[in-house]
Design an enzyme around this catalytic site. Sequence first.
Site, short mmCIF file in Angstrom:
data_model
loop_
_atom_site.label_atom_id
_atom_site.label_comp_id
_atom_site.label_asym_id
_atom_site.label_seq_id
_atom_site.Cartn_x
_atom_site.Cartn_y
_atom_site.Cartn_z
N HIS A 82 -0.81 3.14 -1.98
CA HIS A 82 0.09 2.10 -2.49
C HIS A 82 -0.30 1.72 -3.92
O HIS A 82 0.57 1.62 -4.81
CB HIS A 82 0.01 0.88 -1.57
CG HIS A 82 0.71 -0.33 -2.08
ND1 HIS A 82 1.99 -0.68 -1.70
CD2 HIS A 82 0.30 -1.30 -2.94
CE1 HIS A 82 2.34 -1.80 -2.31
NE2 HIS A 82 1.33 -2.20 -3.07
N GLU A 83 -1.60 1.51 -4.15
CA GLU A 83 -2.05 1.11 -5.49
C GLU A 83 -1.87 2.25 -6.49
O GLU A 83 -1.49 2.02 -7.64
CB GLU A 83 -3.52 0.67 -5.43
CG GLU A 83 -3.79 -0.53 -4.53
CD GLU A 83 -2.92 -1.73 -4.84
OE1 GLU A 83 -2.52 -1.88 -6.01
OE2 GLU A 83 -2.64 -2.51 -3.91
#
EC number: 3.4.24.-
Length: 290
Positions: free
Chosen positions: A142-143
């Site tokens: 996600h990051e």
Amino acid sequence: MMRIMLFLATNLAVLVIASITLKLLGVDRFTGQNHGSLLIFCAVFGFAGSLVSLFISKWMAKMSTGTQIITQPRTRHEQWLLQTVEELSREAGIKMPEVGIFPAYESNAFATGWNKNDALVAVSQGLLERFSPDEVRAVLAHEIGHVANGDMVTLALIQGVVNTFVMFFARIFGNFVDKAILKNEDGHGIGYFVATIFAELVLGILASIIVMWFSRKREYKADEAGARLAGTGAMIAALQRLRAEQGVPVQMPDSLTAFGINGGLKNGLAGLLMSHPPLEDRIEALRRRG
């Protein structure tokens, strides 16, 4: 990912301090009624604050969270963390970012940096201890998605645009109050100064609502990137684990919340200043995506 109260306060402080400084130096008087010059003037100072924040974002993140960068892994967990970020970065087509761990009980992670090939990805100690390897991988994906999508740069540019118009319309309002209401014809008086500062505070809050709306949209994109890189099931499982821990307060500095996996909860009007959509909505979006 991060940017609610602290970012808002910092941004407003930049505008207010700039206004006070420029007033004391007499710079405001050179823009006068020339709206073209005024707009250029506001753009220079409007973008300055957001771009400076962007360029020092990694340093600020490390200082404010106490993040320890992993240069030489000391444990097998740190080794796994570095290898996982390297693999995800390669799949996303970006340069390997710095990887760090910050001391916090709550489960969270963030990404920041002035460009996608000079970024920082960090996770909390609590997340590493309580999440499964697949869930941690999904959070990292996600990051990495935020980094690959260029969200840090785009958010800073949007902030610069709204800063520009906040300063522009605040000065028009201040001039209106000074000239039309207080009937001051001798340059800019105290009415202009007070009205401009007041308008910047009010318009700054409204502008932050626009920035937070964009941040929420980018959160769905980062979830999609996480699902592509780590699997939809793992991404959903990570968000469900975050939802299960919603009773744990999120203590990451608000200047980073716009790029954290967990942005906390706000209801009602405060939801307009929420950097993240509700976790239920994010999970449902991934399920619909399949």
